[in-house]
Scaffold this motif. Sequence first.
Motif, PDB file in Angstrom:
ATOM      1  N   LEU A 277      -5.602  -7.999   2.162  1.00  0.00           N
ATOM      2  CA  LEU A 277      -5.910  -6.604   2.474  1.00  0.00           C
ATOM      3  C   LEU A 277      -4.735  -5.699   2.124  1.00  0.00           C
ATOM      4  O   LEU A 277      -4.910  -4.607   1.582  1.00  0.00           O
ATOM      5  CB  LEU A 277      -6.285  -6.458   3.951  1.00  0.00           C
ATOM      6  N   GLU A 278      -3.510  -6.151   2.414  1.00  0.00           N
ATOM      7  CA  GLU A 278      -2.314  -5.369   2.074  1.00  0.00           C
ATOM      8  C   GLU A 278      -2.243  -5.140   0.565  1.00  0.00           C
ATOM      9  O   GLU A 278      -1.931  -4.039   0.110  1.00  0.00           O
ATOM     10  CB  GLU A 278      -1.050  -6.068   2.573  1.00  0.00           C
ATOM     11  N   ASP A 279      -2.564  -6.168  -0.220  1.00  0.00           N
ATOM     12  CA  ASP A 279      -2.571  -6.032  -1.680  1.00  0.00           C
ATOM     13  C   ASP A 279      -3.618  -5.017  -2.136  1.00  0.00           C
ATOM     14  O   ASP A 279      -3.374  -4.209  -3.041  1.00  0.00           O
ATOM     15  CB  ASP A 279      -2.839  -7.378  -2.355  1.00  0.00           C
ATOM     16  N   GLU A 280      -4.797  -5.033  -1.504  1.00  0.00           N
ATOM     17  CA  GLU A 280      -5.858  -4.082  -1.851  1.00  0.00           C
ATOM     18  C   GLU A 280      -5.436  -2.650  -1.517  1.00  0.00           C
ATOM     19  O   GLU A 280      -5.654  -1.731  -2.311  1.00  0.00           O
ATOM     20  CB  GLU A 280      -7.153  -4.427  -1.119  1.00  0.00           C
ATOM     21  N   VAL A 281      -4.841  -2.460  -0.357  1.00  0.00           N
ATOM     22  CA  VAL A 281      -4.357  -1.130   0.044  1.00  0.00           C
ATOM     23  C   VAL A 281      -3.306  -0.659  -0.946  1.00  0.00           C
ATOM     24  O   VAL A 281      -3.333   0.489  -1.412  1.00  0.00           O
ATOM     25  CB  VAL A 281      -3.800  -1.157   1.489  1.00  0.00           C
ATOM     26  N   ASP A 282      -2.370  -1.539  -1.285  1.00  0.00           N
ATOM     27  CA  ASP A 282      -1.304  -1.190  -2.215  1.00  0.00           C
ATOM     28  C   ASP A 282      -1.871  -0.791  -3.580  1.00  0.00           C
ATOM     29  O   ASP A 282      -1.476   0.221  -4.156  1.00  0.00           O
ATOM     30  CB  ASP A 282      -0.324  -2.361  -2.347  1.00  0.00           C
ATOM     31  N   ARG A 283      -2.815  -1.572  -4.094  1.00  0.00           N
ATOM     32  CA  ARG A 283      -3.446  -1.250  -5.391  1.00  0.00           C
ATOM     33  C   ARG A 283      -4.145   0.107  -5.338  1.00  0.00           C
ATOM     34  O   ARG A 283      -4.041   0.913  -6.257  1.00  0.00           O
ATOM     35  CB  ARG A 283      -4.433  -2.338  -5.799  1.00  0.00           C
ATOM     36  N   ALA A 284      -4.869   0.364  -4.257  1.00  0.00           N
ATOM     37  CA  ALA A 284      -5.585   1.638  -4.121  1.00  0.00           C
ATOM     38  C   ALA A 284      -4.609   2.811  -4.076  1.00  0.00           C
ATOM     39  O   ALA A 284      -4.831   3.846  -4.717  1.00  0.00           O
ATOM     40  CB  ALA A 284      -6.462   1.629  -2.863  1.00  0.00           C
ATOM     41  N   LEU A 285      -3.522   2.649  -3.350  1.00  0.00           N
ATOM     42  CA  LEU A 285      -2.533   3.725  -3.252  1.00  0.00           C
ATOM     43  C   LEU A 285      -1.822   3.952  -4.582  1.00  0.00           C
ATOM     44  O   LEU A 285      -1.583   5.091  -4.979  1.00  0.00           O
ATOM     45  CB  LEU A 285      -1.520   3.423  -2.144  1.00  0.00           C
ATOM     46  N   VAL A 286      -1.483   2.865  -5.278  1.00  0.00           N
ATOM     47  CA  VAL A 286      -0.835   2.987  -6.594  1.00  0.00           C
ATOM     48  C   VAL A 286      -1.778   3.683  -7.571  1.00  0.00           C
ATOM     49  O   VAL A 286      -1.369   4.555  -8.338  1.00  0.00           O
ATOM     50  CB  VAL A 286      -0.382   1.600  -7.119  1.00  0.00           C
TER      51      VAL A 286
END
Length: 152
Positions: A115-124
């Motif tokens: 989930l942290e990776d998904e949030v990070d990708r979305a924010l980037v």
Amino acid sequence: MEPPKDLDQLHEEVGRRLAVSGQRYTGGRRALVDVLATAQRPLTLRDIVLLVPELPQSSAYRNLDALREGGIVYRISAGGDRAHFELAESLLGHHHHLICVSCGTIEDMRLDGKLEDEVDRALVGAAGQAGFTPLRHSLDLYGECSDCGDEA
């Protein structure tokens, strides 16, 4: 950088960082690092003084300020005069916060890796669309804790 794994490694890293910034790692600062490392959540100055009674409030605040300047402690504002303190993310590991708008309590919150990776990708992605280059992120959720929510 990987956060320190135990208190001995933590104290070694804090001592190194303070030395680099020209500061000493005093007994009072060590006591503050101990209490923040074991707290499981950000603490107010009042919380800290209750947990480290041998350290007067004025000394605790001065030492917290020195630790903040040295990149050891991070100050979180929950609005008004509700400042909380915690060890820097580079020492604690990446996490987010749940902030109660009623009582000002702050709890740490960790997302699972996926989930942290998904949030990070979305924010980037969102940052890239705006022509912004992100360095890091933090996510604070504001609402009511279980104690304050129960009062409704």
